[in-house]
Design a protein around this motif. Structure first.
Motif, PDB file in Angstrom:
ATOM      1  N   HIS A 119      78.169  37.421  34.123  1.00 54.51           N
ATOM      2  CA  HIS A 119      77.767  38.721  33.579  1.00 54.51           C
ATOM      3  C   HIS A 119      76.561  38.516  32.657  1.00 54.51           C
ATOM      4  N   ARG A 120      75.580  39.399  32.766  1.00 46.64           N
ATOM      5  CA  ARG A 120      74.384  39.265  31.936  1.00 46.64           C
ATOM      6  C   ARG A 120      74.672  39.459  30.453  1.00 46.64           C
ATOM      7  N   GLY A 121      75.598  40.337  30.139  1.00 48.23           N
ATOM      8  CA  GLY A 121      75.903  40.586  28.738  1.00 48.23           C
ATOM      9  C   GLY A 121      76.440  39.363  28.024  1.00 48.23           C
ATOM     10  N   TYR A 122      77.328  38.647  28.677  1.00 47.34           N
ATOM     11  CA  TYR A 122      77.845  37.415  28.071  1.00 47.34           C
ATOM     12  C   TYR A 122      76.749  36.364  27.953  1.00 47.34           C
ATOM     13  N   GLY A 123      75.871  36.322  28.948  1.00 47.07           N
ATOM     14  CA  GLY A 123      74.749  35.394  28.858  1.00 47.07           C
ATOM     15  C   GLY A 123      73.815  35.728  27.711  1.00 47.07           C
ATOM     16  N   ALA A 124      73.577  37.030  27.494  1.00 47.05           N
ATOM     17  CA  ALA A 124      72.733  37.442  26.376  1.00 47.05           C
ATOM     18  C   ALA A 124      73.386  37.075  25.044  1.00 47.05           C
ATOM     19  N   ALA A 125      74.715  37.224  24.963  1.00 43.11           N
ATOM     20  CA  ALA A 125      75.421  36.835  23.736  1.00 43.11           C
ATOM     21  C   ALA A 125      75.310  35.334  23.510  1.00 43.11           C
ATOM     22  N   HIS A 126      75.410  34.565  24.571  1.00 38.09           N
ATOM     23  CA  HIS A 126      75.261  33.110  24.467  1.00 38.09           C
ATOM     24  C   HIS A 126      73.875  32.743  23.952  1.00 38.09           C
ATOM     25  N   THR A 127      72.850  33.386  24.493  1.00 40.93           N
ATOM     26  CA  THR A 127      71.479  33.112  24.061  1.00 40.93           C
ATOM     27  C   THR A 127      71.284  33.483  22.601  1.00 40.93           C
ATOM     28  N   ALA A 128      71.759  34.682  22.228  1.00 37.30           N
ATOM     29  CA  ALA A 128      71.581  35.156  20.847  1.00 37.30           C
ATOM     30  C   ALA A 128      72.319  34.254  19.860  1.00 37.30           C
ATOM     31  N   LEU A 129      73.526  33.865  20.225  1.00 39.19           N
ATOM     32  CA  LEU A 129      74.324  33.042  19.314  1.00 39.19           C
ATOM     33  C   LEU A 129      73.704  31.661  19.132  1.00 39.19           C
ATOM     34  N   CYS A 130      73.308  31.030  20.241  1.00 39.56           N
ATOM     35  CA  CYS A 130      72.790  29.662  20.160  1.00 39.56           C
ATOM     36  C   CYS A 130      71.383  29.623  19.567  1.00 39.56           C
TER      37      CYS A 130
END
Length: 333
Positions: free
Chosen positions: A49-60
């Protein structure tokens, strides 16, 4: 403000020299530690899912940038510590010397006719399937990787250091690392890695254009580099790798691009500088030397740019102060 820009210039120069003298260690590198942390976060967050990927990017990436900003804030009133922090960060985010070392290791194996060793070392440079490549194809892969990583591992980091100091450099390296980890179009990362890949395209844009411009300036064939950049830079599927690889191809007088095997799939990429000869083993060393010249010019350009911006701001502040003083004098007369 003046001290801040001078501290950055001194620290960036020391960090660049540190990378020349002491390449990335095999173990314990800060970027590798970030990669392990990002992998742990991915293990918990991954969904198709793109949303989870965006959260991963933002968090890291956001977490790394925030930590760097806190460190920078902690030393803002200590000039010596600012220089040391900048130098350490520049050394950590640059990879020019390691890039040249790995490229020459593959080149040396190819020159000796040892394709097994060359295939063993090639994954240190790029994610292509080495078993699908013969000697000339590996030489091409190395030259293309040197070109692209000159932008990603050297020039881009220096650009963001000039723009955003220590936090800017750390954020750039974090985004670039995430793109290498999850930004490719495999079945697992097609959606999850979308945010990292798109953000990497954005942050890599200024560094790739400066890399192409400096390649034109530093290359052995300036006209060829400029011509190939203009003609073929936009043909590459990557908006940032295209200008860099095309300008390198033109500068070195070789043909890059074409069919490659990457991540378990075959891609047919446009040919760059199509009228030239294919790269040979000797072109690997030429590409490394060009990469080093481009890196040195990038350091000089970004440091000079930051110092010039600082001088312009001081001039503007002085002009406003003089104007305010003149108005105050007129009112008291």
């Amino acid at each position: 403000m003046r001290g801040e820009h001078a501290a950055y210039a001194c620290g960036a120069t020391l960090g660049f020299l540190g990378d020349l003298l002491a390449a990335d260690p095999r173990r314990g590198h800060p970027v590798a530690a970030f990669g392990r942390a990002a992998g742990a976060v991915e293990h918990r967050l991954w969904r198709d899912h793109r949303g989870y990927g965006a959260a991963h990017t933002a968090l890291c990436a956001g977490g790394a940038a925030a930590a760097a900003a806190l460190l920078h804030r902690a030393v803002r009133h200590r000039p010596g510590a600012r220089v040391a922090l900048t130098a350490a960060t520049v050394w950590a985010v640059l990879g020019g010397t390691s890039l040249g070392r790995e490229a020459r290791a593959v080149g040396g194996a190819l020159a000796a006719g040892d394709l097994d060793v060359a295939r063993e070392r090639l994954p240190h440079l790029c994610g292509r399937d080495p078993q699908a490549l013969d000697g000339p194809q590996m030489a091409r892969a190395v030259v293309e990787s040197v070109a692209e990583n000159t932008s990603d591992a050297v020039v881009g980091a220096l650009v963001w250091g000039a723009l955003g100091g220590v936090p800017g450099m750390v954020a750039f390296r974090a985004v670039n690392t995430l793109d290498a980890m999850v930004g490719h179009r495999s079945r697992r990362y097609r959606r999850f890695g979308w945010a990292s890949a798109r953000l990497d395209d954005v942050v890599g844009w200024p560094g790739s254009r400066l890399t192409a411009a400096l390649t034109v300036l530093a290359g052995p064939d300036r006209r060829g580099a400029l011509r190939a950049w203009r003609a073929d830079g936009s043909a590459h599927p990557s908006p940032n790798a295209g200008p860099v690889e095309a300008s390198f191809a033109g500068a070195l007088g070789v043909r890059l691009g074409g069919t490659l095997a990457y991540g378990g799939r075959v891609e047919h990429r446009p040919v760059l500088n199509g009228g030239a000869r294919p790269p040979g083993v000797s072109d690997i060393d030429r590409a490394v030397r060009l990469s080093r010249r481009v890196g040195a010019l990038a350091l000089a350009t970004t440091v000079a740019g930051r110092l010039a911006v600082g001088a312009a701001r001081r001039t503007a502040v002085a002009a406003r102060s003089t104007g305010a003083g003149s108005r105050q004098t007129r009112r008291t007369r």
